[in-house]
Scaffold this motif. Sequence first.
Motif, PDB file in Angstrom:
ATOM      1  N   LYS A 196      -5.494   4.170  -6.861  1.00  0.00           N
ATOM      2  CA  LYS A 196      -5.880   5.541  -7.121  1.00  0.00           C
ATOM      3  C   LYS A 196      -5.026   6.004  -8.212  1.00  0.00           C
ATOM      4  O   LYS A 196      -3.838   5.919  -8.393  1.00  0.00           O
ATOM      5  CB  LYS A 196      -6.300   6.521  -5.897  1.00  0.00           C
ATOM      6  CG  LYS A 196      -4.936   6.761  -5.307  1.00  0.00           C
ATOM      7  CD  LYS A 196      -5.229   7.496  -4.115  1.00  0.00           C
ATOM      8  CE  LYS A 196      -3.991   7.900  -3.141  1.00  0.00           C
ATOM      9  NZ  LYS A 196      -4.024   8.877  -1.968  1.00  0.00           N
TER      10      LYS A 196
ATOM     11  N   LYS B  15       0.776  -1.343   0.132  1.00  0.00           N
ATOM     12  CA  LYS B  15       0.117   0.105  -0.075  1.00  0.00           C
ATOM     13  C   LYS B  15       0.995   1.308  -0.245  1.00  0.00           C
ATOM     14  O   LYS B  15       1.973   1.302   0.443  1.00  0.00           O
ATOM     15  CB  LYS B  15      -0.887   0.005   1.308  1.00  0.00           C
ATOM     16  CG  LYS B  15      -0.274   0.190   2.531  1.00  0.00           C
ATOM     17  CD  LYS B  15      -1.447   0.134   3.659  1.00  0.00           C
ATOM     18  CE  LYS B  15      -0.715   0.503   5.055  1.00  0.00           C
ATOM     19  NZ  LYS B  15      -1.708   0.485   5.948  1.00  0.00           N
ATOM     20  N   LYS B  16       0.461   2.214  -0.527  1.00  0.00           N
ATOM     21  CA  LYS B  16       1.025   3.563  -0.775  1.00  0.00           C
ATOM     22  C   LYS B  16       2.257   3.609  -1.507  1.00  0.00           C
ATOM     23  O   LYS B  16       3.217   4.487  -1.391  1.00  0.00           O
ATOM     24  CB  LYS B  16       1.404   4.153   0.699  1.00  0.00           C
ATOM     25  CG  LYS B  16       0.214   4.414   1.398  1.00  0.00           C
ATOM     26  CD  LYS B  16       0.365   5.080   2.912  1.00  0.00           C
ATOM     27  CE  LYS B  16      -1.057   5.280   3.818  1.00  0.00           C
ATOM     28  NZ  LYS B  16      -0.738   5.900   4.997  1.00  0.00           N
TER      29      LYS B  16
ATOM     30  N   LEU C  62     -10.539   6.017  -9.429  1.00  0.00           N
ATOM     31  CA  LEU C  62     -10.315   4.883  -8.445  1.00  0.00           C
ATOM     32  C   LEU C  62     -10.841   3.591  -8.982  1.00  0.00           C
ATOM     33  O   LEU C  62     -11.645   3.550  -9.659  1.00  0.00           O
ATOM     34  CB  LEU C  62     -11.512   5.332  -7.328  1.00  0.00           C
ATOM     35  CG  LEU C  62     -11.027   4.327  -6.059  1.00  0.00           C
ATOM     36  CD1 LEU C  62     -10.029   4.773  -5.394  1.00  0.00           C
ATOM     37  CD2 LEU C  62     -12.479   4.773  -4.945  1.00  0.00           C
TER      38      LEU C  62
ATOM     39  N   ASN D 266      -8.422  10.508   1.321  1.00  0.00           N
ATOM     40  CA  ASN D 266      -8.553  10.049  -0.023  1.00  0.00           C
ATOM     41  C   ASN D 266     -10.087  10.661  -0.413  1.00  0.00           C
ATOM     42  O   ASN D 266      -9.899  10.998  -1.717  1.00  0.00           O
ATOM     43  CB  ASN D 266      -8.498   8.769  -0.197  1.00  0.00           C
ATOM     44  CG  ASN D 266      -7.042   8.209  -0.203  1.00  0.00           C
ATOM     45  OD1 ASN D 266      -6.330   9.009  -0.827  1.00  0.00           O
ATOM     46  ND2 ASN D 266      -6.624   6.949   0.187  1.00  0.00           N
TER      47      ASN D 266
ATOM     48  N   LEU E 229     -12.450   3.849   2.226  1.00  0.00           N
ATOM     49  CA  LEU E 229     -11.317   5.020   1.642  1.00  0.00           C
ATOM     50  C   LEU E 229     -11.022   5.661   2.953  1.00  0.00           C
ATOM     51  O   LEU E 229     -12.108   5.988   3.897  1.00  0.00           O
ATOM     52  CB  LEU E 229     -12.042   5.803   0.870  1.00  0.00           C
ATOM     53  CG  LEU E 229     -11.742   5.316  -0.550  1.00  0.00           C
ATOM     54  CD1 LEU E 229     -12.564   6.392  -1.533  1.00  0.00           C
ATOM     55  CD2 LEU E 229     -10.585   5.074  -1.179  1.00  0.00           C
ATOM     56  N   SER E 230      -9.894   6.212   3.296  1.00  0.00           N
ATOM     57  CA  SER E 230      -9.563   7.271   4.259  1.00  0.00           C
ATOM     58  C   SER E 230     -10.191   8.511   3.923  1.00  0.00           C
ATOM     59  O   SER E 230     -10.487   8.847   2.779  1.00  0.00           O
ATOM     60  CB  SER E 230      -7.980   7.457   4.275  1.00  0.00           C
ATOM     61  OG  SER E 230      -7.672   8.144   3.108  1.00  0.00           O
TER      62      SER E 230
ATOM     63  N   GLN F  85      -6.778  -2.074  -4.519  1.00  0.00           N
ATOM     64  CA  GLN F  85      -7.348  -0.734  -4.863  1.00  0.00           C
ATOM     65  C   GLN F  85      -6.319   0.177  -5.129  1.00  0.00           C
ATOM     66  O   GLN F  85      -5.153   0.209  -4.666  1.00  0.00           O
ATOM     67  CB  GLN F  85      -8.228  -0.049  -3.560  1.00  0.00           C
ATOM     68  CG  GLN F  85      -9.240   0.949  -4.093  1.00  0.00           C
ATOM     69  CD  GLN F  85     -10.125   1.037  -2.754  1.00  0.00           C
ATOM     70  OE1 GLN F  85      -9.671   1.089  -1.552  1.00  0.00           O
ATOM     71  NE2 GLN F  85     -11.337   1.701  -3.323  1.00  0.00           N
TER      72      GLN F  85
ATOM     73  N   THR G 274      -1.036   2.701  -5.107  1.00  0.00           N
ATOM     74  CA  THR G 274      -1.776   1.794  -4.254  1.00  0.00           C
ATOM     75  C   THR G 274      -2.335   2.155  -3.001  1.00  0.00           C
ATOM     76  O   THR G 274      -1.740   3.025  -2.280  1.00  0.00           O
ATOM     77  CB  THR G 274      -1.185   0.436  -4.021  1.00  0.00           C
ATOM     78  OG1 THR G 274       0.123   0.679  -3.346  1.00  0.00           O
ATOM     79  CG2 THR G 274      -0.502  -0.394  -5.257  1.00  0.00           C
ATOM     80  N   ILE G 275      -3.750   2.030  -2.912  1.00  0.00           N
ATOM     81  CA  ILE G 275      -4.282   2.488  -1.446  1.00  0.00           C
ATOM     82  C   ILE G 275      -4.138   1.361  -0.494  1.00  0.00           C
ATOM     83  O   ILE G 275      -4.104   1.659   0.772  1.00  0.00           O
ATOM     84  CB  ILE G 275      -5.861   2.603  -1.925  1.00  0.00           C
ATOM     85  CG1 ILE G 275      -6.029   3.999  -2.634  1.00  0.00           C
ATOM     86  CG2 ILE G 275      -6.702   2.905  -0.335  1.00  0.00           C
ATOM     87  CD1 ILE G 275      -7.293   4.308  -3.000  1.00  0.00           C
TER      88      ILE G 275
END
Length: 355
Positions: free
Chosen positions: A194, A171-172, A209, A310, A306-307, A192, A233-234
């Motif tokens: 974005k 992620k990230k 997304l 985001n 989702l945060s 996921q 990447t989320i």
Amino acid sequence: MKTILLIEDNVIIRENTADILELAGYQVYVAENGKVGVEKALAVKPDLVICDIMMPVLDGYGVLQILNTNPQLTGTPFIFLTAKTERTDLRKGMDLGADDYLMKPFDESDLLRVIEARLNRISHLKPSVNPVTAPLPPVQEDNLNRFLQETYHEGKFQSFTTDRKPHVIPKKQYVYLEGDEPIRLFYLKSGQVKTVRTNADGKEFITGLYKPGDFFGYYSLFMHNDYTDSAVTIVNSELIYIPKADFLKVISEDLEVSLKFIKLMSSRVSDQEKKLLGMAYNSLRRRVADTLLVLQAQQPEKAIQLSRENLAAMIGTTSESLIRTLSEFKNDGFVEVTTQGFRVVQPDKLRLNVR
């Protein structure tokens, strides 16, 4: 016992990392530079390689290139260790086929998590037939398999079988960066992703997304221009890379496949136009409501995970304004906010009563 080859020229990092891996139950081989690392890889054929980038004699890029040309080592999970975060380093490693990155200094938990993810992934890939001449195995009903199955027997996608190894991206992590030249089409197998643009002040705006089953990165391939946004990447995600040359060859030869991607692009353009119109003319409450309704419709049985940061970047507002609006929706009974995310509990009332 799984075997790991650790190639690192810094003595302290090499010894400390080897200790961590041995305590975790791995058999560890070490090498102090790339040349020794290649020799050990050929000798022991490790289950996974962890390699520094900047080293004397032979750097990490050279190690990866050599291993990729050896039939007995091709496909071995390869993780780069690097203290460098420049865009060119990230891009070059991805182009060569690195499976993961760990930025030094790294946490022990991150190291073990990435290794476990790569080993678990490779354990599920058990090719037992020639991928070029054998028929495809029974496929699941998803976009990628239908897409491949339709054209495989005509010989158009046979080369794809060698590029279908899922790449686990933490992620990230960036998948590609704005301004890079596109070299492949991406298919999201799980997780996921974005796509974002960043203004001069560093503020993010989410342009897309993507969920499992989606292709992305095709617009720049069609238009033959550099990426106009970045993909991130989320959550931990699995991606399948489809080479640019193969993709362009297929769409140039097969009208049905070409139309499929034209429809995908048209849909994305239409969505962006609606989004821009909404940002220009709709109230913040309306924009938040519309975004929540769209996201909830994509996964009706699940919370929107989702945060707030985001979600705010998707809507084009600040996190503070979003939180205030969500609080109003929660008080009105339209939305439920839990530790799992957001859930629209009264979509009809949210759609009709928010202005």
